[in-house]
Design an enzyme around this catalytic site. Structure first.
Site, PDB file in Angstrom:
ATOM      1  N   ILE A 466      36.467  -7.144   1.504  1.00 37.50           N
ATOM      2  CA  ILE A 466      36.521  -7.222   0.036  1.00 37.50           C
ATOM      3  C   ILE A 466      35.130  -7.102  -0.585  1.00 37.50           C
ATOM      4  CG2 ILE A 466      38.689  -8.476   0.018  1.00 37.50           C
ATOM      5  CD1 ILE A 466      37.155 -11.066  -0.481  1.00 37.50           C
ATOM      6  N   PRO A 589      23.048 -12.291   9.486  1.00 35.02           N
ATOM      7  CA  PRO A 589      22.233 -13.028   8.506  1.00 35.02           C
ATOM      8  C   PRO A 589      22.134 -12.329   7.152  1.00 35.02           C
ATOM      9  CG  PRO A 589      20.947 -12.515  10.490  1.00 35.02           C
ATOM     10  CD  PRO A 589      22.341 -11.993  10.720  1.00 35.02           C
ATOM     11  N   GLN A 595      26.549 -13.842   0.895  1.00 34.68           N
ATOM     12  CA  GLN A 595      27.686 -14.703   0.559  1.00 34.68           C
ATOM     13  C   GLN A 595      27.204 -16.014  -0.058  1.00 34.68           C
ATOM     14  OE1 GLN A 595      30.479 -13.562   0.170  1.00 34.68           O
ATOM     15  NE2 GLN A 595      31.726 -13.742   1.962  1.00 34.68           N
ATOM     16  N   GLY A 661      32.423 -17.809   3.126  1.00 35.02           N
ATOM     17  CA  GLY A 661      32.696 -17.179   1.832  1.00 35.02           C
ATOM     18  C   GLY A 661      32.717 -18.122   0.651  1.00 35.02           C
ATOM     19  N   GLU A 662      33.032 -19.362   0.869  1.00 38.86           N
ATOM     20  CA  GLU A 662      33.269 -20.244  -0.269  1.00 38.86           C
ATOM     21  C   GLU A 662      32.292 -21.397  -0.411  1.00 38.86           C
ATOM     22  OE1 GLU A 662      37.294 -19.834   1.001  1.00 38.86           O
ATOM     23  OE2 GLU A 662      37.997 -19.951  -1.066  1.00 38.86           O
TER      24      GLU A 662
HETATM   25 MO1  MOS Z   1      39.262 -17.505  -1.477  1.00 37.93          MO
HETATM   26  S1  MOS Z   1      39.581 -18.300  -3.339  1.00 37.93           S
HETATM   27  O1  MOS Z   1      40.515 -18.272  -0.600  1.00 37.93           O
HETATM   28  O2  MOS Z   1      39.673 -15.840  -1.586  1.00 37.93           O
END
Ligand code: MOS
Length: 695
Positions: A466, A589, A595, A661-662
């Site tokens: 993505i 890295p 990210q 990612g989060e």
């Molecule tokens: Mo993340 S909000 O689970 O794409």
């Protein structure tokens, strides 16, 4: 799994994105850009109020326009096979459940004609009273029952007594507004129905091709094999593309009405504010009771949120308070009200992002109440084992992130008194907050490995990149698992013609898909040895028991922010931020750094900029575009730095990595808001922190 990959050679290298050159030269096709013959274009008609019924649709003027091929309405639309998920029940009844719902759609030869014709469709309505405003005492509040998911409420110990006994008690309510995902690429689907073959193809901007295929096949009563979803490149999602939404169904419906011709449908930025999810507003009461040394005796976190009448989505913002800190007495609760609003859904770190804002702001208030340094307060409340399960931690490095982060940022030596540092007309302050995100792993992803005639290994999995770097990271993982160089791997992703893969969501993509790839590579070697014949292949799925259940597996981090607040105008700048993370092994890295940076920018944005205003009169978002929904630009981002602890967590994945990612958005807003308090002495408890609130 404890078997380690032999000394990794590809993982850990800052490989540039393999598809980067294609992207910047326009050769990487995004959903809308797939070159298909003779496309048609769809433009939808959206409801203009929040609740009621469509009593009539007059499409005659639209149909009379040259180039219009079809007008879909609730009266003529295909009856769908499965509408149990009511978000997908597009044009299935005359009921209007939120402002911005599809009530008709035009398909035409050009996008301009489709749009013009959509404006000519006359829709008559019968309006009902609506309810779009969440309040802490909303009469519809209920406790969500999440089947198979985490409990909505938890309680340990004697909470009420402990609250009375506490020497220091912080008891505040924090609120966060409705926020909207705004990936650069809008949600787009190109749908093609081939009548004779009975085949539906979607070129879709999605975080999960297999997830979309499963939903769309069910909705139209098709076999999985009849539906193909393709998404080689995606321009961001942040969760909003984590499942199919109504626009996928509408595009497919239009395509089935006009077989043989691809129907292109790209939502406008404004339409994205009604149709692809958003983060619920939250109202969170946090109570922290501590002794003289700042040790938490009791922690209570109660969150109130909204959902839609169409479909329930619980955000679960108080979850973080179940594992962050030691406190023998603890309660977390979630309550929701179902309003006449669009379906809310994932937005980067759903739950953790708003929840950790509240918890970490409250921790800052407790530090001040106890007269303790905020870093020290957190260190003192470090739990030895997971307070929720009692399990040992796989790799809890919060204290190291806080301490090393504090050193690197230059935290120590600050005067803790709020409003003490002034440079000219600017008040200067610093703030800290913890970050954490659970290690989520989706079992069931499958990968195949095939040794090609050209001496390269083809590795296929229906995963999606993505924009985060999955093409590159998965190639590195495959190279190490096969013992070859990254050049020796040809990765194929982004297509349901490839084996089943889970969604790019919950920071689980690389973990889940990478594990499938490692498993398939091992199966390949076991079967074919080190000198395989061309054409040799193997296929394997990631085992259910990849994650060691006996351990609490989480990532951690610490955010530090410096802010400057103008003493006359209230303007808030963020000249410096530093994030220190622990996520196990860092596969790449360069992409991991991106990210973290992106997550922190989004967290800073949550602190200072983002807020969707829902007009109570009509139930729409009044600032639903980039002119008025503020996101940061380059000028808003100062000296932003990140680093991480070297690590390897083989209890999480065979790569030793956890998700990245989060966690960058988790806690960030609290670090900024805490810094604003330190600068000014003003404690803003409702995000975003805007100039009017600090003056
Ligand atoms: Mo993340 S909000 O689970 O794409």
């Amino acid at each position: 799994m404890t078997e380690t990959t032999s000394q990794p050679r590809a993982m850990g290298r800052p490989l540039a994105r393999l598809e980067g050159a294609d992207k910047v030269t326009g050769r990487a096709p995004y959903a809308y850009e797939h070159a298909l013959e003779d496309p048609l274009y769809l433009h939808p008609v959206l409801s203009t109020f929040a609740r009621g019924r469509v009593t009539g649709v007059d499409a005659s003027e639209a149909e009379a326009l040259e180039g219009v091929r079809a007008v879909l309405t609730p009266g003529n639309a295909e009856r769908l096979a499965d509408t149990e998920d009511r978000e997908f029940a597009v044009l299935q009844s005359d009921e209007v459940a939120f402002h911005g719902q599809f009530v008709a759609a035009v398909v035409a030869d050009t996008p301009e004609t489709a749009r013009q014709a959509a404006g000519l469709v006359r829709v008559d309505y019968e309006r009902s009273q609506h309810d779009v405003v969440l309040t802490v005492d909303h009469e519809g509040l209920y406790r969500p029952e999440s089947e198979g998911g985490p409990a909505s409420d938890t309680e340990q110990g004697e909470v009420e007594e402990a609250l009375e006994r506490a020497e220091f008690l912080v008891d505040h309510t924090y609120s966060t507004p409705t926020e909207h995902n705004n990936p650069m690429e809008p949600h787009t689907t190109v749908a093609l129905w081939e009548e004779e073959a009975g085949r539906l193809t979607l070129y879709d901007s999605t975080q999960g091709v297999h997830v979309v295929r499963a939903s769309v096949a069910a909705v139209f009563g098709l076999e999985l094999e009849q539906v193909r979803v393709v998404a080689p490149h995606v321009g961001g999602g942040f969760g909003s593309k984590g499942e199919a939404h109504a626009h996928d169904v509408l595009a497919a419906m239009a395509a089935r009405a006009l077989p043989g011709r691809p129907v292109k449908f790209a939502l406008t930025r404004q339409q994205m504010f009604c149709l692809v999810g958003y983060r619920t507003p939250t109202i969170q009461r946090v109570r922290l009771g501590a002794d003289r040394e700042g040790r938490l005796g009791v922690l209570v976190h109660d969150s109130v949120e909204q959902t839609s009448t169409v479909k329930e989505f619980p955000e679960q913002s108080a979850m973080c308070s179940r594992w962050m800190y030691a406190a023998p007495h603890r309660r977390t609760t979630h309550r929701m009200a179902a309003l006449d609003v669009p379906v809310n859904f994932w937005m980067r770190a759903p739950g953790e992002a708003p929840g950790m804002y509240a918890l970490e702001a409250a921790m800052d208030e407790l530090a001040q109440a106890c007269g303790l340094d905020p870093v020290e307060l957190r260190v003192r409340n470090e739990p030895e084992t997971d307070p929720q399960s009692g399990n040992p931690w796989s790799d809890r490095q919060l204290v190291r992130c806080l301490r090393e982060g504090a050193e690197r940022f230059g935290w120590y030596g600050r005067d803790p008194a709020p409003g003490a540092r002034r440079e000219g007309d600017w008040l200067v302050g610093t703030g800290v907050a913890s970050a954490s995100y659970p290690h989520l792993f989706n079992p069931g992803s499958v990968a195949h490995v095939r040794y090609g005639d050209d001496g390269r290994y083809e590795v296929g999995i229906g995963a999606v990149d993505i924009g985060t770097g999955s093409w590159t990271a998965l190639t590195q993982i495959a190279a190490d698992a096969l013992g070859c160089s990254a050049d020796g791997v040809r990765l194929r992703i982004g297509d349901t013609a490839l084996p089943e893969a889970s969604v790019a969501g919950g920071s689980s993509g690389t973990s889940s898909w990478g594990t499938a790839i490692v498993t398939a590579a091992r199966a390949f070697r076991a079967e074919h040895g080190d000198s395989p014949a061309p054409g040799a292949s193997a296929r394997a799925s990631a085992a259910q028991d990849t994650v060691d259940e006996g351990y609490a597996v989480y990532s951690f981090g610490a955010h530090f922010a410096e802010v400057r607040v103008h003493s006359y105008t209230g303007e808030i700048r963020v000249p410096r931020m530093f994030g220190m993370f622990s996520v196990g092994r860092v596969v790449n890295p360069r992409t991991v750094r991106s990210q973290f940076l992106g997550g922190m920018v989004m967290g800073m944005s949550m602190a200072l900029h983002e807020e969707s205003f829902r007009d109570p009169r009509y139930g729409h978002i009044a600032n639903g575009d980039f002119a008025e929904y503020h996101v940061p630009t380059n000028a808003d981002v100062g000296d932003l730095r990140v680093d991480w602890l070297e690590g390897e967590d083989l209890r999480a994945t065979p790569m030793g990595s956890r998700g990245v990612g989060e966690i960058g958005i988790v806690g960030t807003a609290a670090a900024v808001a805490n810094a604003v308090h330190h600068a000014t002495g003003v404690r803003v408890r409702d995000l975003p922190v805007t100039p009017d609130k600090v003056l």
